[in-house]
Every structure is written in C-alpha cells, then in structure tokens.
Design a protein around this motif. Structure first.
Motif, PDB file in Angstrom:
ATOM      1  N   VAL A   1       0.804  -1.354   0.119  1.00 43.62           N
ATOM      2  CA  VAL A   1      -0.101  -0.060   0.069  1.00 43.62           C
ATOM      3  C   VAL A   1       1.013   1.176  -0.092  1.00 43.62           C
ATOM      4  CG1 VAL A   1      -1.814   1.235   1.267  1.00 43.62           C
ATOM      5  CG2 VAL A   1      -1.828  -1.280   1.034  1.00 43.62           C
ATOM      6  N   GLN A   2       1.975   1.122   0.772  1.00 39.57           N
ATOM      7  CA  GLN A   2       2.842   2.347   0.668  1.00 39.57           C
ATOM      8  C   GLN A   2       3.877   2.526  -0.196  1.00 39.57           C
ATOM      9  OE1 GLN A   2       4.506   1.882   4.680  1.00 39.57           O
ATOM     10  NE2 GLN A   2       2.818   2.124   5.870  1.00 39.57           N
ATOM     11  N   ASP A   3       3.947   1.399  -1.156  1.00 38.47           N
ATOM     12  CA  ASP A   3       5.020   1.534  -2.338  1.00 38.47           C
ATOM     13  C   ASP A   3       4.350   2.437  -3.407  1.00 38.47           C
ATOM     14  OD1 ASP A   3       6.630   1.130  -4.640  1.00 38.47           O
ATOM     15  OD2 ASP A   3       6.706  -1.130  -4.089  1.00 38.47           O
ATOM     16  N   GLU A   4       5.199   3.608  -3.654  1.00 37.67           N
ATOM     17  CA  GLU A   4       4.551   4.656  -4.315  1.00 37.67           C
ATOM     18  C   GLU A   4       4.692   4.129  -5.951  1.00 37.67           C
ATOM     19  OE1 GLU A   4       9.106   7.102  -4.765  1.00 37.67           O
ATOM     20  OE2 GLU A   4       7.319   7.742  -3.574  1.00 37.67           O
ATOM     21  N   HIS A   5       5.545   3.147  -6.110  1.00 33.17           N
ATOM     22  CA  HIS A   5       5.355   2.640  -7.492  1.00 33.17           C
ATOM     23  C   HIS A   5       4.289   1.696  -7.973  1.00 33.17           C
ATOM     24  CE1 HIS A   5       9.406   4.524  -7.890  1.00 33.17           C
ATOM     25  NE2 HIS A   5       9.787   3.664  -6.588  1.00 33.17           N
ATOM     26  N   LEU A   6       3.497   1.289  -6.849  1.00 28.08           N
ATOM     27  CA  LEU A   6       2.298   0.703  -7.171  1.00 28.08           C
ATOM     28  C   LEU A   6       1.031   1.412  -7.135  1.00 28.08           C
ATOM     29  CD1 LEU A   6       3.363  -2.629  -5.211  1.00 28.08           C
ATOM     30  CD2 LEU A   6       3.295  -2.327  -7.665  1.00 28.08           C
ATOM     31  N   PRO A   7       0.774   2.236  -7.997  1.00 31.82           N
ATOM     32  CA  PRO A   7      -0.348   3.477  -7.821  1.00 31.82           C
ATOM     33  C   PRO A   7      -1.656   2.899  -7.663  1.00 31.82           C
ATOM     34  CG  PRO A   7       0.522   3.217 -10.144  1.00 31.82           C
ATOM     35  CD  PRO A   7       1.699   2.472  -9.251  1.00 31.82           C
ATOM     36  N   HIS A   8      -1.752   1.614  -8.202  1.00 28.99           N
ATOM     37  CA  HIS A   8      -3.153   0.918  -8.267  1.00 28.99           C
ATOM     38  C   HIS A   8      -3.584   0.102  -7.022  1.00 28.99           C
ATOM     39  CE1 HIS A   8      -0.167  -2.454  -8.907  1.00 28.99           C
ATOM     40  NE2 HIS A   8      -1.218  -3.267  -8.860  1.00 28.99           N
ATOM     41  N   ILE A   9      -2.604   0.205  -6.179  1.00 26.18           N
ATOM     42  CA  ILE A   9      -3.042  -0.234  -4.606  1.00 26.18           C
ATOM     43  C   ILE A   9      -3.043   0.759  -3.556  1.00 26.18           C
ATOM     44  CG2 ILE A   9      -2.289  -1.842  -2.997  1.00 26.18           C
ATOM     45  CD1 ILE A   9      -0.624  -3.613  -4.571  1.00 26.18           C
ATOM     46  N   GLN A  10      -4.066   1.385  -3.356  1.00 27.67           N
ATOM     47  CA  GLN A  10      -4.554   2.415  -2.776  1.00 27.67           C
ATOM     48  C   GLN A  10      -4.930   2.305  -0.958  1.00 27.67           C
ATOM     49  OE1 GLN A  10      -3.466   5.558  -3.539  1.00 27.67           O
ATOM     50  NE2 GLN A  10      -2.921   4.714  -5.567  1.00 27.67           N
ATOM     51  N   SER A  11      -5.419   0.865  -1.011  1.00 28.33           N
ATOM     52  CA  SER A  11      -5.868   0.435   0.347  1.00 28.33           C
ATOM     53  C   SER A  11      -5.463  -0.889   0.672  1.00 28.33           C
ATOM     54  CB  SER A  11      -7.446   0.898   0.607  1.00 28.33           C
ATOM     55  OG  SER A  11      -8.026  -0.102  -0.306  1.00 28.33           O
ATOM     56  N   ASN A  12      -5.734  -1.234   2.024  1.00 29.60           N
ATOM     57  CA  ASN A  12      -5.401  -2.810   2.342  1.00 29.60           C
ATOM     58  C   ASN A  12      -6.372  -3.626   2.010  1.00 29.60           C
ATOM     59  OD1 ASN A  12      -4.380  -0.753   4.604  1.00 29.60           O
ATOM     60  ND2 ASN A  12      -3.092  -2.561   4.561  1.00 29.60           N
ATOM     61  N   GLU A  13      -7.347  -3.429   1.152  1.00 32.13           N
ATOM     62  CA  GLU A  13      -8.472  -4.195   0.461  1.00 32.13           C
ATOM     63  C   GLU A  13      -8.760  -3.898  -0.686  1.00 32.13           C
ATOM     64  OE1 GLU A  13     -12.713  -2.690   2.764  1.00 32.13           O
ATOM     65  OE2 GLU A  13     -11.294  -4.484   3.605  1.00 32.13           O
ATOM     66  N   SER A  14      -9.015  -4.806  -1.564  1.00 31.33           N
ATOM     67  CA  SER A  14      -9.557  -4.629  -2.766  1.00 31.33           C
ATOM     68  C   SER A  14     -10.659  -5.607  -3.285  1.00 31.33           C
ATOM     69  CB  SER A  14      -8.523  -4.852  -3.865  1.00 31.33           C
ATOM     70  OG  SER A  14      -8.987  -4.741  -4.902  1.00 31.33           O
ATOM     71  N   TYR A  15     -11.605  -5.298  -4.128  1.00 26.43           N
ATOM     72  CA  TYR A  15     -12.552  -6.382  -4.546  1.00 26.43           C
ATOM     73  C   TYR A  15     -12.519  -6.794  -6.081  1.00 26.43           C
ATOM     74  CZ  TYR A  15     -14.898  -5.389  -0.001  1.00 26.43           C
ATOM     75  OH  TYR A  15     -14.854  -5.366   1.518  1.00 26.43           O
ATOM     76  N   GLN A  16     -12.564  -8.075  -6.380  1.00 21.41           N
ATOM     77  CA  GLN A  16     -12.451  -8.316  -7.501  1.00 21.41           C
ATOM     78  C   GLN A  16     -13.614  -9.470  -8.039  1.00 21.41           C
ATOM     79  OE1 GLN A  16      -8.915 -10.446  -6.990  1.00 21.41           O
ATOM     80  NE2 GLN A  16      -7.585  -8.669  -7.512  1.00 21.41           N
ATOM     81  N   PRO A  17     -14.319  -9.299  -9.116  1.00 17.64           N
ATOM     82  CA  PRO A  17     -15.201 -10.150  -9.712  1.00 17.64           C
ATOM     83  C   PRO A  17     -14.463 -11.609 -10.151  1.00 17.64           C
ATOM     84  CG  PRO A  17     -14.769  -8.531 -11.171  1.00 17.64           C
ATOM     85  CD  PRO A  17     -14.091  -8.309 -10.113  1.00 17.64           C
ATOM     86  N   LEU A  18     -14.767 -12.405  -9.342  1.00 12.46           N
ATOM     87  CA  LEU A  18     -14.157 -13.955  -9.725  1.00 12.46           C
ATOM     88  C   LEU A  18     -15.204 -14.957 -10.216  1.00 12.46           C
ATOM     89  CD1 LEU A  18     -11.382 -14.451  -7.066  1.00 12.46           C
ATOM     90  CD2 LEU A  18     -11.173 -13.261  -9.013  1.00 12.46           C
ATOM     91  N   THR A  19     -14.782 -15.598 -11.013  1.00 14.22           N
ATOM     92  CA  THR A  19     -15.779 -16.692 -11.757  1.00 14.22           C
ATOM     93  C   THR A  19     -15.827 -17.956 -10.708  1.00 14.22           C
ATOM     94  OG1 THR A  19     -14.083 -17.538 -12.916  1.00 14.22           O
ATOM     95  CG2 THR A  19     -15.564 -15.779 -13.974  1.00 14.22           C
ATOM     96  N   TYR A  20     -16.987 -18.626 -10.788  1.00 13.46           N
ATOM     97  CA  TYR A  20     -16.870 -20.150 -10.247  1.00 13.46           C
ATOM     98  C   TYR A  20     -17.776 -20.874 -11.041  1.00 13.46           C
ATOM     99  CZ  TYR A  20     -21.197 -18.276  -7.983  1.00 13.46           C
ATOM    100  OH  TYR A  20     -22.613 -17.750  -7.856  1.00 13.46           O
ATOM    101  N   PHE A  21     -17.643 -22.072 -11.021  1.00 11.99           N
ATOM    102  CA  PHE A  21     -18.488 -23.233 -11.723  1.00 11.99           C
ATOM    103  C   PHE A  21     -18.868 -24.131 -11.111  1.00 11.99           C
ATOM    104  CE2 PHE A  21     -14.533 -21.403 -13.786  1.00 11.99           C
ATOM    105  CZ  PHE A  21     -15.139 -20.577 -14.795  1.00 11.99           C
ATOM    106  N   PHE A  22     -20.004 -25.085 -11.857  1.00 13.83           N
ATOM    107  CA  PHE A  22     -20.799 -26.063 -11.149  1.00 13.83           C
ATOM    108  C   PHE A  22     -19.851 -27.260 -10.563  1.00 13.83           C
ATOM    109  CE2 PHE A  22     -20.046 -27.671 -15.285  1.00 13.83           C
ATOM    110  CZ  PHE A  22     -20.310 -29.073 -15.281  1.00 13.83           C
ATOM    111  N   ASP A  23     -18.579 -27.255 -11.466  1.00 13.51           N
ATOM    112  CA  ASP A  23     -17.705 -28.484 -10.944  1.00 13.51           C
ATOM    113  C   ASP A  23     -16.636 -28.444 -10.162  1.00 13.51           C
ATOM    114  OD1 ASP A  23     -16.611 -26.893 -13.058  1.00 13.51           O
ATOM    115  OD2 ASP A  23     -16.406 -28.445 -14.425  1.00 13.51           O
ATOM    116  N   GLY A  24     -16.701 -27.063  -9.503  1.00  9.39           N
ATOM    117  CA  GLY A  24     -15.572 -26.578  -8.668  1.00  9.39           C
ATOM    118  C   GLY A  24     -14.414 -26.146  -9.127  1.00  9.39           C
ATOM    119  N   ARG A  25     -14.033 -26.051 -10.402  1.00  8.70           N
ATOM    120  CA  ARG A  25     -12.877 -25.556 -10.976  1.00  8.70           C
ATOM    121  C   ARG A  25     -12.382 -24.050 -10.219  1.00  8.70           C
ATOM    122  NH1 ARG A  25     -13.711 -24.663 -16.259  1.00  8.70           N
ATOM    123  NH2 ARG A  25     -15.990 -25.200 -16.051  1.00  8.70           N
ATOM    124  N   THR A  26     -11.289 -23.905 -10.449  1.00 13.91           N
ATOM    125  CA  THR A  26     -10.704 -22.666 -10.024  1.00 13.91           C
ATOM    126  C   THR A  26     -11.330 -21.347 -10.876  1.00 13.91           C
ATOM    127  OG1 THR A  26      -8.908 -23.490  -9.032  1.00 13.91           O
ATOM    128  CG2 THR A  26      -8.629 -21.185  -9.149  1.00 13.91           C
TER     129      THR A  26
END
Length: 675
Positions: free
Chosen positions: A606-631
């Motif tokens: 979070v404190q690394d100025e060279h990682l501008p896309h990380i501004q806070s300690n938490e982020s939310y991402q839309p992740l897929t999931y499937f009927f057969d349990g694949r990643t």
C-alpha cells in the motif's frame, strides 16, 4: 538511553535482540558463580524433565525435517532454483562438494571418531558376539552423525538460501518466516526469532569449545609438552584459541582463513588415509561397505525409535541420541548460514541430495576408519586398554594413534588439525553471532563486537566447565535447543507455503480474462488495471456489465433454442454474486457464476509509491466460479460481448465432455436426487 544511543551509533547490534540475549547469559553466569549447587540442581531437574517429557519430540522432529527435505527434493519443488531461474551456481560442483565435505568435518569428528564407537561397543546398546557388537556400535554412531544431523542443517540452510536468493530478503533467520509473518518479521516477532536463534547458537558453539579445549589439553599432555590436563590448562587453551579466532575475524583476512580451512581439510584426509593404510586395511574396506548397508537398511526404524520398549537402554538413548539431536539443532543456524551462502544458483533437488548425501557418506567413512580400527585394535592388540579409557574420551584419539606407526607425527598432526578446526569454528561462530544480532545484515560489524563475542563465549565456557564440566555445557545446550527445534518446525511450514506459492506463480500463464485482448481497447484496460476496485465498483460491474450480458444470452437460449435458463442475482449474500444456470434433467446443471471477492494487501504494498493501483489494504474483484468446482479467475477486464463469449466457451466444454469423462463428473447431485 546512553547505551541505546551507543548501540545505535557505534554498533550493528539490534538493541532488543542483543540486550535480552546478554541479560540471559549474564544471569546464567551469575547463578553459576554465586549459587553453583542450586544452579546445578536446577539444570539437573530441567534435564530430567526434558528426557522424560520431550525425548520423543527431538526424535520425531528431526525425522520430520529429513522427510520434509526428501519430499521437497522429489516433488516438483525440487526444480526451483535458489535464486533467479536463469541464475547459475556461484561455485562449480566439485568446489561446492569440497566445501560441503569440509563442513562435515570439525572438532566433533576429531573428538568422537574413536571415542563414540568404543563407548557404544561397551554399552548396553550393543549385544552379541564381538563382531555383532562392533556392527551395532558403528550403526548407532553413523546414525548420530549421518543424514539426520544434516537434515537439521539442511532445513535451515535451504530456508535461508531460498528466502535470501529467491525472495531477495536479508540472509537472516527472521526472513524464513516471511510467508507467515509478512512485514512483522521486521518487528518484535522477528526479534523473538533472532533471540531464540542467538541463544541456541551461542551455547551450541560454547559446547564445542568445551570439547575442543578438553581434547587439545589431552593432546598437549600426550605430546609431553605439559604434565597434566588441568582446568587451568583448558582455560589457557580457550583463551589462546579464542584470541586467535578474534584476531582472524577482526583482520578480515578471508583468503587466509580459506587457505587454513583447505589446509586443515587436506591434513584431516591425510590422517584418515594414514590410519586406513596402516591399520587393518582390508577389514576396514569391507566394514565401510557393510556399515553403509546396515545404516540405510535400519534408517527408518531408528528414525522413530524412542526405546520405550527397551527401558534398559533409555539412559543410553537420552545420553547420546537426544543430546546429539539437541546439539545439531543448536548448531543449525551456524552451519546452515555457511551452507546457504555457498549454494546460490543450485536447484533445490541438487541442494538437498548434496547436503544430505555427501557429508553423510564421509561421516560413515570417518567413523569406519577410526571407529572400526579402534575396536579391532582394542580386541586384537590392546586387550581392552582403549575401552578402559571411554570415560575420558578426550584422550582416546591420541592413545589410539599410539598403536599405529609414527605416533608422534600423527598425534602432532591430529593436535594441529583440532586446533585449526577450533580456530576456524570460533571465527565462523563469531560471524554468525554478529549476523543474527545485527539490526541490518548488510552492516559491517565493528571490531569491538567481535572482541565482545570472543570474551563472552570464553567466559561462559570457562564458567560452565568450572561448574560441572562438559556435562553442564551439554545440559544447557539441551535446554536452549528445545524451543528452537519447535521454531524450526514452524520454519518448515513457512517454507512449504512459500514453495507452493512459488510453484503457482511461475507456472501461471496469462489470465483467462486477457485471452481475448486486442490493441483496440488498450487504454480502457490499462485504466482498469491501474485503478483498485472497491466493493461498490465491483458491484457496479456485476450490475451494469455481467447482469446485462447474462440476460441477453439467456434470452437467446430460451427464445431460439428452448432451453431452461435462469439468471439468479445474489446481492444480499456476504459475497454478492450473479449466476447463469442452464437446467438439465439427466446430469448436473451448467452453472457459470461471478462473485465479488475481497482481497487483502500487506501494508508495504500500500505504501509503495511505484504501485499506484494499490491504494488501500483491501480490494474487491469479480471472480468466476463453476458447477464442477474448478478454480475461477478475474473477469473485470471483460466487455459485455467478451463475457458472453466466455460463458459460451465453458458451455461448449460442458457439452463436449458430456459424452466422455463428464458422464461421471456431471452425474446427478443431491439436489436432483431429492427431486
């Protein structure tokens, strides 16, 4: 405050680590001097308690270390480099083997080469005919100095080398716990680790100093240079050797120390060859082969044997095996750091088998030549004269050499070799102590710190020798090594987590969501990559991109193809989600879901100025999931049409597998059975 300022400005010390360690050592010395009987009674109680309650722990934990290393080497982890993937070994294979070979030598082998096989030969652990007793004596000696000892060293050296050269962390013990503690390794948790390592290492080295001083004193007596191996003589030996070691460490003449080490190695090998060819040569060559076979055929049995069904051997077990395992644990940071420093660029598989196999084979060879020769001479020539001296092990090597030609020359060579091992071990020990106690591993240690460690080790060694001799040194080592052995087990867990993450990281290809990328929308995709998504942004993606795409596809499948399709919105759940479901009667429903998943980042990112896309300690991402349990995978880069295409891609896979292995995987689930 003045002391803290001094340590900050005039030393490389971590004040907390060094201060607490010195406090513990000073208290130990004070109790030993002022209350010797009471202190000895406390040590005896602690020793008895460990033997009664934790001897099994030492046996099991060292076997765990061995099997962990073997598993790591034989698994896919074995291909991982100790450094970058393109890195080549710093040392050639033969040079590396020679240094491992040298690391397997030391004061211990010189001290116990004759004494230990003879001791086992005359103990309750060896029964039967003289030949059977000899075989059992050498088996247990090889077990104590073989693959288990090097597994203890190997665990720490592998972790140090991996995190130091692969993760680019400082070559320090606290770095080995990074997967578990993250940035906390730089705080109090890291200090606690260093304190435990510093105390264990300090007493492990001090115990070795005790053995070395006793044997050097006996050598001087045998050479006729002094009349008695008195306590005063041992003090003179310790002070002299430590002064030479401190002088060597201060001068920084690394090339000179290297020459001394190589000379000593050659000297030890020459001594070994001399004993081999002037002793019962054919007998020793046959015994070497036999000892290797017996050792490896009994390895699993001995690895877990606690002698619970052999109470007559419990005292022997505690006095030898358990003490050895504690000694190896206390020496592990010392030897481990040396091995780690010379192993950069090697694969884990090459490292493990090199560290385990080469020193083990040499140790068996050493004890075969000296141990088998000693037992043979004792039973065929000396008429038990050597066995009568097992209570004074520091004398045995020199009395043994008296039965071979040129005993004056070989005794002098042995004495010189012990002295050189003694000096180089103390020199290296001071370096390791400075490394562990340092607040910054890149800082050079001033001369006064080296002198301080030399004086401290000398004073503690002399004090404990005066209190109860080598037995007291071993007891203190036994006590201090116990918590450190547990710490090493946690280190294995940390290393496994890191290796697992490493394998996933380097075996990962581009994300599924980037498979359809073209240069047409690169600005939009770059903006999405470099803007951290919060919960509201992810929910907006689900509602404005994912939901319309699924609804459009549902309408096409229902109206044109007559399929039974639902789009379920689960926005009230802990992890909001949308599911696209195609219902089936004979097999499991096809399900393609997207949920909002919370991810955490460590503070340093979070404190690394060279990682501008990380501004806070938490982020939310839309992740897929499937009927057969694949990643699943992230889809927040996908457009409306790309998301439809992604769903159809998985549906096509579903249909194609239905006539193959999918018949079993996609069979009725509990929901269908209930209907």
């Amino acid at each position: 405050m003045i002391i803290k300022t001094f340590l900050q400005d005039k030393s490389s010390f971590n004040p907390i680590v060094t201060g607490i360690t010195l406090l513990l050592v000073v208290l130990l010395v004070i109790f030993t001097l002022l209350l010797p009987e009471q202190f000895q009674a406390i040590l005896d109680i602690a020793k008895a308690g460990i033997f009664k309650n934790f001897s099994w722990f030492y046996i099991v934990i060292c076997s765990i270390f061995l099997f962990f290393l073997i598993f790591t080497a034989l698994s896919d982890f074995g291909n991982i480099k100790l450094g970058a993937d393109e890195e080549t070994p710093e040392f050639g294979f033969l040079s590396w083997m020679a240094m491992l070979f040298a690391a397997g030598m030391g004061v211990g082998l010189m001290f116990f080469g004759v004494a230990e096989p003879l001791s086992h030969f005359n103990s309750t652990i060896s029964i039967g005919s003289p030949e059977q007793k000899t075989q059992q004596a050498l088996l247990h000696t090889a077990f104590h100095w073989g693959i288990h000892a090097w597994a203890v060293y190997g665990v720490i050296s592998l972790a140090l080398a991996y995190f130091g050269f692969r993760y680019k962390l400082p070559l320090a013990l606290r770095s080995c716990f990074y997967p578990l503690l993250k940035d906390k390794i730089h705080g109090k948790m890291g200090d606690t680790i260093d304190i435990m390592a510093l105390v264990a290492t300090l007493f492990g080295i001090i115990t070795t100093l005790g053995f070395g001083s006793a044997q050097l004193g006996s050598g001087l007596v045998e050479m006729g240079w002094v009349s008695e191996n008195s306590f005063t003589l041992q003090i003179v030996v310790i002070v002299t050797v430590m002064s030479l070691a401190v002088g060597s460490a201060i001068s920084g003449v690394g090339k000179g120390v290297k020459i001394l080490s190589e000379t000593n190695l050659i000297l030890a090998i020459c001594l070994l060859l001399f004993v081999l060819f002037t002793g019962p040569t054919l007998y020793l060559l046959g015994a070497f082969s036999d000892n290797i076979g017996i050792y490896f055929s009994n390895l699993v049995n001995l690895s877990f044997k606690t002698y619970i069904y052999e109470p007559q051997n419990t005292e022997w077990f505690n006095g030898w095996t358990v003490l050895y395992w504690a000694w190896w644990c206390s020496w592990a940071p010392f030897v481990g750091l040396f091995i780690a420093r010379i192993s950069k660029g090697r694969s884990i598989r090459e490292f493990v088998f090199g560290v385990l196999a080469i020193p083990t084979i040499f140790s068996i060879l050493w004890f075969t030549v000296f141990g088998n020769s000693a037992v043979w001479l004792d039973t065929h020539v000396a008429n038990g004269a050597l066995s009568a001296l097992t209570g004074s092990p520091e004398i045995l090597l020199f009395r043994f050499l008296d039965y071979l030609p040129l005993s004056t020359v070989t005794s002098f060579a042995a004495l010189l070799s012990i002295a050189l091992f003694f000096i180089t071990s103390a020199d290296s020990g001071i370096y390791v102590l400075n490394n562990i106690a340092s607040r910054d591993k890149s800082l050079a240690s001033p001369a006064w710190q080296t002198i301080m460690w030399g004086v401290l080790m000398s004073v503690v060694a002399i004090t404990l020798l005066a209190s109860g001799g080598i037995g007291t040194l071993q007891t203190v080592t036994l006590i201090t090594a116990l918590p450190f052995a547990l710490l090493m087990f946690i280190m294995c867990v940390s290393l496994f987590l890191a290796l697992n993450a490493d394998k996933k990281y380097f075996s990962s290809s581009f994300t599924e969501s980037s498979a359809t990328w073209t240069g047409e929308k690169w600005r939009e995709r770059l903006n999405a990559m470099l803007n951290q998504k919060d919960e509201q942004a992810t929910l907006a993606f689900l509602k404005t991109t994912a939901l319309p795409a699924m609804s459009e596809l549902r309408q096409e499948l229902v109206n044109k193809y007559g399929l039974n399709v639902d789009v379920d919105t689960l926005f009230d759940e802990e992890e909001p989600a949308i599911e696209f479901i195609i219902h089936q009667n004979s097999v499991r429903d096809f399900k393609y879901g997207i949920r909002s998943v919370r991810r955490e980042y460590i503070e340093s990112l979070v404190q690394d100025e060279h990682l501008p896309h990380i501004q806070s300690n938490e982020s939310y991402q839309p992740l897929t999931y499937f009927f057969d349990g694949r990643t699943g995978y992230e889809v927040h880069y996908m457009t409306h049409n790309e998301l439809i295409s992604d769903i159809l891609k998985h549906y096509e896979r579903y249909l194609s597998l239905m006539g193959d292995v999918g018949q079993q995987i996609m069979a009725h689930d509990e929901t269908h059975l209930a209907e």
